[in-house]
Design a protein around this motif. Structure first.
Motif, PDB file in Angstrom:
ATOM      1  N   PHE A 278       0.833  -1.207   0.000  1.00  0.00           N
ATOM      2  CA  PHE A 278       0.000   0.000   0.000  1.00  0.00           C
ATOM      3  C   PHE A 278       0.870   1.261   0.000  1.00  0.00           C
ATOM      4  CE2 PHE A 278      -3.687  -2.625   1.296  1.00  0.00           C
ATOM      5  CZ  PHE A 278      -4.656  -2.043   0.496  1.00  0.00           C
ATOM      6  N   ILE A 279       2.010   1.215   0.701  1.00  0.00           N
ATOM      7  CA  ILE A 279       2.937   2.340   0.692  1.00  0.00           C
ATOM      8  C   ILE A 279       3.473   2.564  -0.723  1.00  0.00           C
ATOM      9  CG2 ILE A 279       5.217   3.109   1.459  1.00  0.00           C
ATOM     10  CD1 ILE A 279       3.283   3.541   3.631  1.00  0.00           C
ATOM     11  N   HIS A 280       3.858   1.481  -1.392  1.00  0.00           N
ATOM     12  CA  HIS A 280       4.352   1.601  -2.768  1.00  0.00           C
ATOM     13  C   HIS A 280       3.261   2.134  -3.695  1.00  0.00           C
ATOM     14  CE1 HIS A 280       8.121   0.034  -1.705  1.00  0.00           C
ATOM     15  NE2 HIS A 280       7.867  -1.257  -1.792  1.00  0.00           N
ATOM     16  N   GLY A 281       2.031   1.689  -3.456  1.00  0.00           N
ATOM     17  CA  GLY A 281       0.924   2.199  -4.263  1.00  0.00           C
ATOM     18  C   GLY A 281       0.732   3.696  -4.087  1.00  0.00           C
ATOM     19  N   ALA A 282       0.869   4.175  -2.846  1.00  0.00           N
ATOM     20  CA  ALA A 282       0.755   5.610  -2.583  1.00  0.00           C
ATOM     21  C   ALA A 282       1.888   6.378  -3.273  1.00  0.00           C
ATOM     22  CB  ALA A 282       0.777   5.865  -1.081  1.00  0.00           C
ATOM     23  N   ARG A 283       3.088   5.815  -3.255  1.00  0.00           N
ATOM     24  CA  ARG A 283       4.210   6.470  -3.949  1.00  0.00           C
ATOM     25  C   ARG A 283       3.957   6.550  -5.451  1.00  0.00           C
ATOM     26  NH1 ARG A 283       8.779   7.149  -0.879  1.00  0.00           N
ATOM     27  NH2 ARG A 283       8.840   6.006   1.102  1.00  0.00           N
ATOM     28  N   ALA A 284       3.358   5.501  -6.003  1.00  0.00           N
ATOM     29  CA  ALA A 284       3.053   5.499  -7.436  1.00  0.00           C
ATOM     30  C   ALA A 284       2.047   6.589  -7.782  1.00  0.00           C
ATOM     31  CB  ALA A 284       2.516   4.129  -7.850  1.00  0.00           C
ATOM     32  N   VAL A 285       1.049   6.781  -6.920  1.00  0.00           N
ATOM     33  CA  VAL A 285       0.059   7.839  -7.161  1.00  0.00           C
ATOM     34  C   VAL A 285       0.716   9.213  -7.079  1.00  0.00           C
ATOM     35  CG1 VAL A 285      -2.030   8.939  -6.264  1.00  0.00           C
ATOM     36  CG2 VAL A 285      -1.872   6.434  -6.372  1.00  0.00           C
TER      37      VAL A 285
END
Length: 337
Positions: A278-285
């Motif tokens: 989820f942290i990586h997903g937030a960074r992608a956004v």
């Protein structure tokens, strides 16, 4: 054995230690079993509550208990520890488990299905391949450094290793080149295995409605969606999205006393792997704030302008988890307001 109210079992690889309490909390049984003996014993006693720690093999045993008509209770190990009295041994641990399971405010772990455990196993194998691939790349770089060559980082260079070596002025021994060929073949093999695991997860997503719904959320792809449906067996296990975010450790730690509230950094409790995704997903956004990040409106823009980057990442990851809970709970795809 009709007097058994709660049966606490300390799980082991080969041996299982059981302590049974009646409704008054008095010990009425103390026995040691092997795996076969335990299953026979559980199949013969009347339906009761059977508690054990949520550790290796716990979900399999919980499903077996359900088949025998019992009510399994999986307890996080850190919640059992306060009930251990005196020195530690297997029977004392089993007694502590039985006592902890009888507390009205105790929190339990939801039992995973076989499908969920298979998905988790695919992720675990994939992670092991990635770690081994990283170690292989580091090994190649370390070997070349011993011969005066500083190999560039990245998979693009690693895939064209021998082309890069041909462009260098340093000549390497033939025996060393043989070793590099062997290691590089292993690197390519690991790439193929990782791709195979990715294809397995893609197939799961294509055949799972919940995973497809999760993928409608910005920043969530195949990895996050499949691991989410594996580890979150049912969204009804959480009252709301905030509980799920707290379960993943994406809320502040609290150290309050004397009526004074003091919030610290994120708690980092719960499932480390899912929290990381989820942290990586937030960074992608955040890397596409003008496009993908638009769906979060002025909230994200203002937060990015006033807070440090990592604080924004955690806040956005928290929001993604809450959205994921809502999508799973209401069975509706994410729609930007």
């Amino acid at each position: 054995m009709s007097s058994i109210h709660i049966l606490g079992i300390d799980l082991g690889k080969h041996c299982f230690h059981a302590i049974a309490h009646n409704r008054c909390g008095v010990e009425v049984l103390r026995r040691k079993f092997n795996r076969t003996q335990l299953l026979i014993f559980l199949s013969k006693i009347e339906s009761t509550t059977i508690a054990f720690e949520a550790c290796g093999g716990a979900h399999w045993l919980a499903r077996k208990c359900s088949e025998f008509g019992h009510q399994p209770r999986l307890i996080p190990p850190q919640y059992v520890k306060p009930y251990v009295k005196g020195n530690k041994n297997d029977f004392i641990d089993a007694s502590a488990i039985a006592e902890a399971a009888g507390r009205p405010t105790m929190r339990f772990v939801a039992v995973k299905s076989e499908e969920a455990q298979v998905i988790a196993a695919i992720h675990r194998v994939r992670d092991s391949y990635i770690k081994e691939r990283t170690a292989t790349m580091s090994r190649i770089g370390a070997i070349l450094l011993e011969f005066g060559l500083s190999f560039p980082k990245g998979h693009a260079k690693m895939k064209s290793l021998f082309q890069w070596l041909a462009e260098q002025t340093v000549s390497l021994p033939k025996s060393l080149l043989c070793e590099l060929i062997s290691i590089h073949e292993h690197y390519k093999y690991l790439n193929e295995q990782i791709k195979t695991q990715d294809n397995k997860l893609q197939t799961i997503v294509n055949n799972n409605e919940s995973a497809q719904l999760l993928k409608t959320i910005p920043g969530i792809g195949d990895l996050t969606s499949t691991l989410c449906i594996a580890d979150v067996s049912s969204p009804s296990n959480f009252t709301n999205g905030r509980e799920m975010a707290a379960w993943l450790g994406l809320v502040p730690r609290q150290f309050s006393t004397g009526g004074k509230t003091k919030l610290l950094g994120m708690s980092k409790r719960g499932n480390k792997h899912l929290r990381t995704l989820f942290i990586h997903g937030a960074r992608a956004v955040l890397s596409r704030l003008e496009t993908t990040g638009k769906v979060f409106g002025e909230w994200l823009v203002n937060l990015r302008a006033t807070k440090p980057f990592n604080v924004v990442v955690v806040a956005l990851a928290n929001k993604l988890v809450r959205i994921a809970w809502a999508v799973l709970y209401h069975r509706q795809a994410f729609k930007a307001v």
